[in-house]
Motif scaffolding. Structure first.
Motif, short mmCIF file in Angstrom:
data_model
loop_
_atom_site.label_atom_id
_atom_site.label_comp_id
_atom_site.label_asym_id
_atom_site.label_seq_id
_atom_site.Cartn_x
_atom_site.Cartn_y
_atom_site.Cartn_z
N VAL A 9 -121.78 51.60 -49.55
CA VAL A 9 -121.76 50.50 -48.58
C VAL A 9 -120.93 50.87 -47.35
O VAL A 9 -120.06 51.74 -47.41
CB VAL A 9 -121.20 49.19 -49.20
CG1 VAL A 9 -122.13 48.68 -50.29
CG2 VAL A 9 -119.81 49.40 -49.76
N ASP A 10 -121.22 50.19 -46.27
CA ASP A 10 -120.45 50.31 -45.03
C ASP A 10 -120.44 51.71 -44.41
O ASP A 10 -119.44 52.14 -43.85
CB ASP A 10 -119.01 49.84 -45.22
CG ASP A 10 -118.92 48.37 -45.63
OD1 ASP A 10 -119.80 47.60 -45.20
OD2 ASP A 10 -117.99 48.02 -46.35
N LEU A 11 -121.56 52.43 -44.54
CA LEU A 11 -121.68 53.72 -43.87
C LEU A 11 -122.80 53.65 -42.85
O LEU A 11 -123.86 53.07 -43.11
CB LEU A 11 -122.00 54.84 -44.86
CG LEU A 11 -120.91 55.37 -45.77
CD1 LEU A 11 -121.42 56.53 -46.60
CD2 LEU A 11 -119.69 55.78 -45.01
N SER A 12 -122.58 54.26 -41.69
CA SER A 12 -123.64 54.38 -40.70
C SER A 12 -124.65 55.42 -41.22
O SER A 12 -124.37 56.16 -42.17
CB SER A 12 -123.07 54.84 -39.36
OG SER A 12 -122.61 56.18 -39.46
N LEU A 13 -125.80 55.48 -40.58
CA LEU A 13 -126.81 56.47 -40.97
C LEU A 13 -126.25 57.88 -40.85
O LEU A 13 -126.46 58.72 -41.73
CB LEU A 13 -128.07 56.30 -40.11
CG LEU A 13 -129.21 57.26 -40.41
CD1 LEU A 13 -129.65 57.15 -41.87
CD2 LEU A 13 -130.37 57.00 -39.48
N GLU A 14 -125.51 58.15 -39.78
CA GLU A 14 -124.92 59.47 -39.57
C GLU A 14 -123.92 59.80 -40.69
O GLU A 14 -123.89 60.92 -41.20
CB GLU A 14 -124.23 59.52 -38.22
CG GLU A 14 -123.67 60.88 -37.86
CD GLU A 14 -123.05 60.87 -36.47
OE1 GLU A 14 -121.80 60.80 -36.40
OE2 GLU A 14 -123.80 60.94 -35.49
#
Length: 88
Positions: A9-14
């Motif tokens: 959770v809470d991760l950007s695509l990058e």
């Protein structure tokens, strides 16, 4: 062995791409090290294993996520270091 999952959770695509590695290379290294099959879909890591393996992989992914959020490149060297620390 039972099916397990770890929510990411809470991760950007990058950040997620950094976590998984190019062409899932980081997942592949973990598969080799822990002799299990890992897959990722919809920000969830799926695998089969014992409760002990689940705890260890949770610790590893928590550490990796922390590094990814800081913008640290997750490479094989870092992955091995984190796996070694999680084992202790």
């Amino acid at each position: 062995m039972s099916k397990k999952e770890i929510k990411i959770v809470d991760l950007s695509l990058e950040e997620l791409q950094n976590l998984l590695g190019v062409n899932d290379s980081n997942l592949n290294l973990l598969e080799l090290r822990y002799k299990t099959s890992l897959s990722c879909s919809n920000n969830t890591i799926y695998f089969e294993g014992s409760d002990e393996l689940e705890k260890e992989l949770n610790d590893i992914f928590n550490a990796l996520i922390s590094q990814a959020k800081k913008g640290v490149l997750i490479d094989e060297r870092l992955l091995v270091q984190i796996c070694t620390l999680a084992k202790n």
